[in-house]
Design a protein around this motif. Structure first.
Motif, PDB file in Angstrom:
ATOM      1  N   LYS A  40      48.426  25.229  63.743  1.00  0.00           N
ATOM      2  CA  LYS A  40      48.948  26.024  62.640  1.00  0.00           C
ATOM      3  C   LYS A  40      50.172  26.813  63.091  1.00  0.00           C
ATOM      4  O   LYS A  40      50.344  27.083  64.284  1.00  0.00           O
ATOM      5  CB  LYS A  40      47.863  26.955  62.104  1.00  0.00           C
ATOM      6  CG  LYS A  40      46.709  26.218  61.433  1.00  0.00           C
ATOM      7  CD  LYS A  40      45.676  27.193  60.888  1.00  0.00           C
ATOM      8  CE  LYS A  40      44.547  26.468  60.195  1.00  0.00           C
ATOM      9  NZ  LYS A  40      43.515  27.408  59.657  1.00  0.00           N
ATOM     10  N   LYS A  41      50.995  27.196  62.123  1.00  0.00           N
ATOM     11  CA  LYS A  41      52.291  27.814  62.404  1.00  0.00           C
ATOM     12  C   LYS A  41      52.192  29.048  63.287  1.00  0.00           C
ATOM     13  O   LYS A  41      52.993  29.242  64.205  1.00  0.00           O
ATOM     14  CB  LYS A  41      52.982  28.175  61.090  1.00  0.00           C
ATOM     15  CG  LYS A  41      54.384  28.747  61.262  1.00  0.00           C
ATOM     16  CD  LYS A  41      55.013  29.079  59.915  1.00  0.00           C
ATOM     17  CE  LYS A  41      56.399  29.689  60.095  1.00  0.00           C
ATOM     18  NZ  LYS A  41      57.017  30.048  58.790  1.00  0.00           N
ATOM     19  N   GLU A  42      51.187  29.899  63.044  1.00  0.00           N
ATOM     20  CA  GLU A  42      51.083  31.137  63.823  1.00  0.00           C
ATOM     21  C   GLU A  42      50.792  30.867  65.303  1.00  0.00           C
ATOM     22  O   GLU A  42      51.221  31.624  66.177  1.00  0.00           O
ATOM     23  CB  GLU A  42      50.011  32.064  63.226  1.00  0.00           C
ATOM     24  CG  GLU A  42      48.627  31.478  63.142  1.00  0.00           C
ATOM     25  CD  GLU A  42      48.343  30.843  61.790  1.00  0.00           C
ATOM     26  OE1 GLU A  42      47.153  30.793  61.406  1.00  0.00           O
ATOM     27  OE2 GLU A  42      49.307  30.394  61.129  1.00  0.00           O
ATOM     28  N   TRP A  43      50.093  29.779  65.585  1.00  0.00           N
ATOM     29  CA  TRP A  43      49.838  29.400  66.976  1.00  0.00           C
ATOM     30  C   TRP A  43      51.124  28.907  67.629  1.00  0.00           C
ATOM     31  O   TRP A  43      51.439  29.259  68.761  1.00  0.00           O
ATOM     32  CB  TRP A  43      48.767  28.303  67.042  1.00  0.00           C
ATOM     33  CG  TRP A  43      47.384  28.779  66.763  1.00  0.00           C
ATOM     34  CD1 TRP A  43      46.787  28.902  65.543  1.00  0.00           C
ATOM     35  CD2 TRP A  43      46.424  29.205  67.732  1.00  0.00           C
ATOM     36  NE1 TRP A  43      45.505  29.371  65.696  1.00  0.00           N
ATOM     37  CE2 TRP A  43      45.254  29.565  67.027  1.00  0.00           C
ATOM     38  CE3 TRP A  43      46.424  29.305  69.120  1.00  0.00           C
ATOM     39  CZ2 TRP A  43      44.102  30.019  67.667  1.00  0.00           C
ATOM     40  CZ3 TRP A  43      45.280  29.763  69.753  1.00  0.00           C
ATOM     41  CH2 TRP A  43      44.145  30.118  69.031  1.00  0.00           C
ATOM     42  N   TYR A  44      51.847  28.075  66.886  1.00  0.00           N
ATOM     43  CA  TYR A  44      53.121  27.545  67.388  1.00  0.00           C
ATOM     44  C   TYR A  44      54.103  28.662  67.685  1.00  0.00           C
ATOM     45  O   TYR A  44      54.782  28.657  68.719  1.00  0.00           O
ATOM     46  CB  TYR A  44      53.700  26.587  66.352  1.00  0.00           C
ATOM     47  CG  TYR A  44      55.112  26.111  66.647  1.00  0.00           C
ATOM     48  CD1 TYR A  44      55.352  25.115  67.587  1.00  0.00           C
ATOM     49  CD2 TYR A  44      56.202  26.669  65.975  1.00  0.00           C
ATOM     50  CE1 TYR A  44      56.636  24.673  67.852  1.00  0.00           C
ATOM     51  CE2 TYR A  44      57.490  26.239  66.237  1.00  0.00           C
ATOM     52  CZ  TYR A  44      57.706  25.244  67.173  1.00  0.00           C
ATOM     53  OH  TYR A  44      58.987  24.824  67.440  1.00  0.00           O
ATOM     54  N   GLU A  45      54.193  29.637  66.788  1.00  0.00           N
ATOM     55  CA  GLU A  45      55.150  30.733  66.950  1.00  0.00           C
ATOM     56  C   GLU A  45      54.770  31.646  68.117  1.00  0.00           C
ATOM     57  O   GLU A  45      55.628  32.327  68.685  1.00  0.00           O
ATOM     58  CB  GLU A  45      55.248  31.539  65.661  1.00  0.00           C
ATOM     59  CG  GLU A  45      55.923  30.773  64.529  1.00  0.00           C
ATOM     60  CD  GLU A  45      55.989  31.573  63.245  1.00  0.00           C
ATOM     61  OE1 GLU A  45      55.298  32.615  63.157  1.00  0.00           O
ATOM     62  OE2 GLU A  45      56.725  31.163  62.330  1.00  0.00           O
TER      63      GLU A  45
END
Length: 228
Positions: free
Chosen positions: A125-130
């Motif tokens: 998910k995006k928050e993990w990537y960021e």
């Protein structure tokens, strides 16, 4: 290159190492990636080794006694990780999909710099990537393909990035890219779920690769990571 030139480079490298706390190992490559602000940046991806650790006499008790790592091990020689919930994945997802380790990931990243038909995908998910990722990866959250009817616009963008075309007859995989997927670790189901969803769509399994160890293994062996 003659032996004198090799000797000179080796001595120069050794001299540099003595003056530098950290030194990049032989397996290192230059990777370009797009930051969150849209700018293109370049980073050296390698295994970082703190040379001070080479002077510490490690043995079985140092590594495995009490908690891991032992409290007496210097902080600059430690890599910490969290033990969390999850489901261990098998070594093979599909008989036609190669499972990669760190060196294979490096080779893939190296080839990808010159091959537009190769893609490295962080399927979290995006928050993990960021929060942190591996240089050169593109974020395509697995939920775009597993939560049907919820992310249609994002899914369309992901299909284009993967090289998949939509025709009247269905999905066209003739120009599908060779893709390497990863997520958090061997206990993470995000990249396996994305791979399973793509297989169900008809994505050629021989064009998919899987880094089973994911970000946890990547960081545990001291590989370069970024906050995009």
């Amino acid at each position: 290159m003659g032996w004198k030139s090799i000797l000179f480079i080796s001595l120069l490298t050794f001299s540099y190492a003595q003056e530098t706390p950290k030194m990049l190992h032989a397996h290192s490559i230059e990777v370009k990636y797009t930051a969150m602000d849209g700018s293109v940046k370049e980073v050296t991806v390698a295994r970082d080794s703190d040379l001070r650790c080479r002077d510490i006499p490690f043995d079985g008790k140092t590594f495995w006694s009490e908690e891991y790592p032992l409290k007496t091990v210097p902080e600059f020689c430690k890599k910490s990780f969290i033990t969390t919930a999850g489901q261990l994945s098998p070594m093979k997802i599909d008989e036609k999909i190669d499972t990669y380790g760190e060196l294979e990931v490096l080779e893939f990243l190296d080839e990808m710099q010159e091959d537009q038909n190769m893609l490295f995908v962080d399927s979290r998910k995006k928050e993990w990537y960021e929060a942190r990722t591996i240089p050169g990866s593109h974020n395509i959250p697995f939920i775009y393909f597993t939560e049907k009817g919820k992310w249609e616009k994002k899914k369309q963008e992901a299909l284009t990035l993967l090289g998949i075309k939509i025709t009247k007859e269905g999905y066209d995989f003739s120009e599908a890219k060779t893709v390497l997927f990863f997520c958090n670790g061997v206990w993470c189901r995000q990249s396996p779920q994305m791979i399973e969803a793509l297989l169900e769509m008809g994505y050629p399994p021989e064009k998919m690769k899987w880094y089973r160890g994911g970000l946890q293994s990547w960081l545990n062996v001291g590989m370069t990571s970024i906050i995009p």
